[in-house]
Design a protein around this motif. Sequence first.
Motif, PDB file in Angstrom:
ATOM      1  N   PRO A 250       0.778  -1.234   0.000  1.00  0.00           N
ATOM      2  CA  PRO A 250       0.000   0.000   0.000  1.00  0.00           C
ATOM      3  C   PRO A 250       0.811   1.286   0.000  1.00  0.00           C
ATOM      4  CG  PRO A 250       0.095  -0.894   2.214  1.00  0.00           C
ATOM      5  CD  PRO A 250       0.812  -1.869   1.327  1.00  0.00           C
ATOM      6  N   GLY A 251       2.102   1.243   0.233  1.00  0.00           N
ATOM      7  CA  GLY A 251       2.888   2.464   0.144  1.00  0.00           C
ATOM      8  C   GLY A 251       3.587   2.897   1.407  1.00  0.00           C
ATOM      9  N   ASP A 252       3.677   2.032   2.428  1.00  0.00           N
ATOM     10  CA  ASP A 252       4.425   2.386   3.631  1.00  0.00           C
ATOM     11  C   ASP A 252       5.920   2.456   3.317  1.00  0.00           C
ATOM     12  OD1 ASP A 252       2.076   2.353   5.008  1.00  0.00           O
ATOM     13  OD2 ASP A 252       2.319   0.320   5.760  1.00  0.00           O
ATOM     14  N   ILE A 253       6.638   3.118   4.190  1.00  0.00           N
ATOM     15  CA  ILE A 253       8.084   3.241   3.997  1.00  0.00           C
ATOM     16  C   ILE A 253       8.782   1.951   4.419  1.00  0.00           C
ATOM     17  CG2 ILE A 253      10.160   4.462   4.753  1.00  0.00           C
ATOM     18  CD1 ILE A 253       8.430   6.954   5.079  1.00  0.00           C
ATOM     19  N   VAL A 254       9.635   1.455   3.563  1.00  0.00           N
ATOM     20  CA  VAL A 254      10.443   0.271   3.870  1.00  0.00           C
ATOM     21  C   VAL A 254      11.893   0.620   3.580  1.00  0.00           C
ATOM     22  CG1 VAL A 254      11.000  -2.084   3.190  1.00  0.00           C
ATOM     23  CG2 VAL A 254       8.615  -1.401   3.418  1.00  0.00           C
ATOM     24  N   MET A 320      12.944  -9.748 -11.300  1.00  0.00           N
ATOM     25  CA  MET A 320      12.527  -9.183 -12.585  1.00  0.00           C
ATOM     26  C   MET A 320      11.214  -8.410 -12.440  1.00  0.00           C
ATOM     27  SD  MET A 320      13.505 -12.512 -14.909  1.00  0.00           S
ATOM     28  CE  MET A 320      12.912 -11.839 -16.459  1.00  0.00           C
ATOM     29  N   PRO A 321      11.178  -7.373 -11.603  1.00  0.00           N
ATOM     30  CA  PRO A 321       9.946  -6.592 -11.473  1.00  0.00           C
ATOM     31  C   PRO A 321       9.617  -5.862 -12.768  1.00  0.00           C
ATOM     32  CG  PRO A 321      11.760  -5.466 -10.394  1.00  0.00           C
ATOM     33  CD  PRO A 321      12.280  -6.813 -10.803  1.00  0.00           C
ATOM     34  N   THR A 322       8.330  -5.804 -13.052  1.00  0.00           N
ATOM     35  CA  THR A 322       7.872  -5.152 -14.277  1.00  0.00           C
ATOM     36  C   THR A 322       6.784  -4.143 -13.937  1.00  0.00           C
ATOM     37  OG1 THR A 322       8.366  -7.118 -15.602  1.00  0.00           O
ATOM     38  CG2 THR A 322       6.836  -5.517 -16.545  1.00  0.00           C
ATOM     39  N   LEU A 323       6.956  -2.925 -14.398  1.00  0.00           N
ATOM     40  CA  LEU A 323       5.992  -1.864 -14.138  1.00  0.00           C
ATOM     41  C   LEU A 323       4.952  -1.820 -15.248  1.00  0.00           C
ATOM     42  CD1 LEU A 323       5.089   0.619 -12.486  1.00  0.00           C
ATOM     43  CD2 LEU A 323       6.607   1.994 -13.937  1.00  0.00           C
ATOM     44  N   ASP A 324       3.679  -1.982 -14.863  1.00  0.00           N
ATOM     45  CA  ASP A 324       2.558  -1.834 -15.788  1.00  0.00           C
ATOM     46  C   ASP A 324       1.754  -0.619 -15.378  1.00  0.00           C
ATOM     47  OD1 ASP A 324       2.697  -4.280 -17.522  1.00  0.00           O
ATOM     48  OD2 ASP A 324       2.544  -5.283 -15.577  1.00  0.00           O
ATOM     49  N   THR A 325       1.278   0.136 -16.354  1.00  0.00           N
ATOM     50  CA  THR A 325       0.494   1.339 -16.086  1.00  0.00           C
ATOM     51  C   THR A 325      -0.812   1.277 -16.862  1.00  0.00           C
ATOM     52  OG1 THR A 325       2.518   2.634 -15.798  1.00  0.00           O
ATOM     53  CG2 THR A 325       0.470   3.852 -16.122  1.00  0.00           C
ATOM     54  N   VAL A 326      -1.930   1.344 -16.146  1.00  0.00           N
ATOM     55  CA  VAL A 326      -3.250   1.372 -16.767  1.00  0.00           C
ATOM     56  C   VAL A 326      -4.055   2.482 -16.101  1.00  0.00           C
ATOM     57  CG1 VAL A 326      -5.354   0.101 -17.279  1.00  0.00           C
ATOM     58  CG2 VAL A 326      -3.167  -1.109 -17.207  1.00  0.00           C
ATOM     59  N   ARG A 327      -4.448   3.455 -16.889  1.00  0.00           N
ATOM     60  CA  ARG A 327      -5.155   4.616 -16.347  1.00  0.00           C
ATOM     61  C   ARG A 327      -4.366   5.207 -15.177  1.00  0.00           C
ATOM     62  NH1 ARG A 327     -11.627   3.162 -16.344  1.00  0.00           N
ATOM     63  NH2 ARG A 327     -11.840   2.783 -18.576  1.00  0.00           N
ATOM     64  N   GLU A 328      -4.980   5.226 -13.997  1.00  0.00           N
ATOM     65  CA  GLU A 328      -4.313   5.809 -12.834  1.00  0.00           C
ATOM     66  C   GLU A 328      -3.518   4.786 -12.031  1.00  0.00           C
ATOM     67  OE1 GLU A 328      -4.335   9.097 -12.214  1.00  0.00           O
ATOM     68  OE2 GLU A 328      -5.444   9.244 -14.104  1.00  0.00           O
ATOM     69  N   LEU A 329      -3.583   3.538 -12.427  1.00  0.00           N
ATOM     70  CA  LEU A 329      -2.904   2.486 -11.669  1.00  0.00           C
ATOM     71  C   LEU A 329      -1.493   2.251 -12.190  1.00  0.00           C
ATOM     72  CD1 LEU A 329      -3.096   0.122  -9.558  1.00  0.00           C
ATOM     73  CD2 LEU A 329      -3.702  -1.329 -11.504  1.00  0.00           C
ATOM     74  N   ARG A 330      -0.536   2.321 -11.280  1.00  0.00           N
ATOM     75  CA  ARG A 330       0.843   1.954 -11.584  1.00  0.00           C
ATOM     76  C   ARG A 330       1.185   0.780 -10.673  1.00  0.00           C
ATOM     77  NH1 ARG A 330       4.162   5.610 -13.936  1.00  0.00           N
ATOM     78  NH2 ARG A 330       5.880   5.182 -12.526  1.00  0.00           N
ATOM     79  N   LYS A 331       1.604  -0.316 -11.260  1.00  0.00           N
ATOM     80  CA  LYS A 331       1.797  -1.522 -10.465  1.00  0.00           C
ATOM     81  C   LYS A 331       3.009  -2.309 -10.951  1.00  0.00           C
ATOM     82  CE  LYS A 331      -0.149  -5.984  -9.329  1.00  0.00           C
ATOM     83  NZ  LYS A 331       0.963  -6.681 -10.005  1.00  0.00           N
ATOM     84  N   MET A 359      11.708   0.754  -4.830  1.00  0.00           N
ATOM     85  CA  MET A 359      11.597   1.251  -6.200  1.00  0.00           C
ATOM     86  C   MET A 359      10.135   1.569  -6.536  1.00  0.00           C
ATOM     87  SD  MET A 359      13.315  -0.466  -9.579  1.00  0.00           S
ATOM     88  CE  MET A 359      12.352  -1.969  -9.455  1.00  0.00           C
ATOM     89  N   ALA A 360       9.223   0.699  -6.072  1.00  0.00           N
ATOM     90  CA  ALA A 360       7.803   0.918  -6.325  1.00  0.00           C
ATOM     91  C   ALA A 360       7.306   2.184  -5.633  1.00  0.00           C
ATOM     92  CB  ALA A 360       6.995  -0.297  -5.863  1.00  0.00           C
ATOM     93  N   ILE A 361       7.762   2.402  -4.394  1.00  0.00           N
ATOM     94  CA  ILE A 361       7.356   3.600  -3.651  1.00  0.00           C
ATOM     95  C   ILE A 361       7.826   4.855  -4.381  1.00  0.00           C
ATOM     96  CG2 ILE A 361       7.720   4.900  -1.526  1.00  0.00           C
ATOM     97  CD1 ILE A 361       7.902   2.197  -0.069  1.00  0.00           C
ATOM     98  N   LYS A 362       9.066   4.831  -4.854  1.00  0.00           N
ATOM     99  CA  LYS A 362       9.599   5.985  -5.571  1.00  0.00           C
ATOM    100  C   LYS A 362       8.851   6.239  -6.866  1.00  0.00           C
ATOM    101  CE  LYS A 362      14.214   5.582  -3.558  1.00  0.00           C
ATOM    102  NZ  LYS A 362      15.634   5.172  -3.765  1.00  0.00           N
ATOM    103  N   ASP A 363       8.322   5.168  -7.478  1.00  0.00           N
ATOM    104  CA  ASP A 363       7.533   5.305  -8.708  1.00  0.00           C
ATOM    105  C   ASP A 363       6.054   5.498  -8.421  1.00  0.00           C
ATOM    106  OD1 ASP A 363       9.577   5.168 -10.542  1.00  0.00           O
ATOM    107  OD2 ASP A 363       9.516   2.991 -10.722  1.00  0.00           O
ATOM    108  N   ASN A 364       5.706   5.620  -7.127  1.00  0.00           N
ATOM    109  CA  ASN A 364       4.311   5.796  -6.722  1.00  0.00           C
ATOM    110  C   ASN A 364       3.438   4.677  -7.283  1.00  0.00           C
ATOM    111  OD1 ASN A 364       2.168   7.071  -5.419  1.00  0.00           O
ATOM    112  ND2 ASN A 364       1.628   8.262  -7.249  1.00  0.00           N
ATOM    113  N   ALA A 365       3.882   3.435  -7.091  1.00  0.00           N
ATOM    114  CA  ALA A 365       3.193   2.282  -7.662  1.00  0.00           C
ATOM    115  C   ALA A 365       2.854   1.266  -6.585  1.00  0.00           C
ATOM    116  CB  ALA A 365       4.072   1.622  -8.735  1.00  0.00           C
TER     117      ALA A 365
END
Length: 401
Positions: A250-254, A320-331, A359-365
């Motif tokens: 959900p976006g907590d700091i790690v 091998m994390p992969t960033l997918d973006t759909v509308r407002e969702l970044r995951k 990396m996900a937190i920095k990308d707001n994902a």
Amino acid sequence: METKNLIDKAIGFIQKNPKENLSLQNIADNAGFSLTYFDAIFRQHTGYSPVEYARIYKLTRSALDLRRTEKSILDIALDFGYSSPESFTRAFKSFYSISPAEYRKKYSNEAVTWYDLSGKIAISKFRKTFPELKLSDIDLALDFCFTHNPLKYAEDIIGMTVAETAILTLGDPKMPEHFIYVSDYNSEKPSISLVCENEKDAILYVKLLGRSPTHNFSVRRSNEAEWEDFDAEIAKQGLICRVGYDMIYPGDIVSVPEYDTVTVRTLTAEDMPNIRAFKENGGCFEGHVRAIQIAFEGKGNLGMKPIGAFFNGALIGIAMPTLDTVRELRKYDIGAIFILDTVKKEQVVELLWKYSIDMAIKDNAAIGNANATEDETALSISTCQCVGLVKAAIYCRYMHK
């Protein structure tokens, strides 16, 4: 020669001769099958008779010519063994629901994808099996997921958009409140997922799919939800459930820990020798190496951001994390984690996960793993939870006994 190899030989023969009007006898003779049971064996392996498969393959190849070339419809018809443009048009329209001329006009400005090669075979067959399902629109389906719970349905949001998908509902197709999305991954069996908030509505789909229990499907429900009637209906229909989880961060700091001997960083093209050495040491497979290489070259999945863990300068772990973006969702999807069997294994797992999360937190994902289970692998539930991921939804895959 094993049966599967003979079937593969038959399929290869069909694909090499798309412009011939092949008979069952032609195909069986070439593959080395006895005609008496060839049709049944071929159906078991592909879902189609040899002649049906040849007809579908011929039509999908002709569709490519309509999109790729300036050939006339008459020339294409004759090229693929049709006696006239009229007979070709009838066959084409029966399969694609539009005429060759309409098809060419519709797709004249669009790129050809693998979906055109497959001819929507799996999706088309699924829709014929369940005519009660009405076709809806992917934008409406995405609206449902975003307005209900985009974290819960994150995998569905991505899943509906990474492959050609049909949205099918038992409800109102103009405002779907529950639906199945069917994706064709170039296979005779489609990928089927149910999206539904209400247990009562979900049971309707279970009963429907129970008519053809060889179809596997999946459903996501809130982690705290107890669908006892739904589970009972699964059992009644002769299906069984394998439970996994979507791990949504959900976006907590790690904080990424620091160790004296093990380090972690994003990999670059200059690391390809290290990656190949990692593969040679049994760390991963050639397909993973190729996927990373293609991503570095900008020709493949541009959202992939491979990460490496090093011990005394040697690569001993890859994520091998992969960033997918759909509308407002970044995951980010942690599609794979590979680790050599070393004394530093626990540190490597922790570093790869926490670096990915950071990396996900920095990308707001958001970040997730679609198939995490209770086992002891690197992507197990215990590992996910120990680095701060939370169970947003249960993921259930149902398979025929």
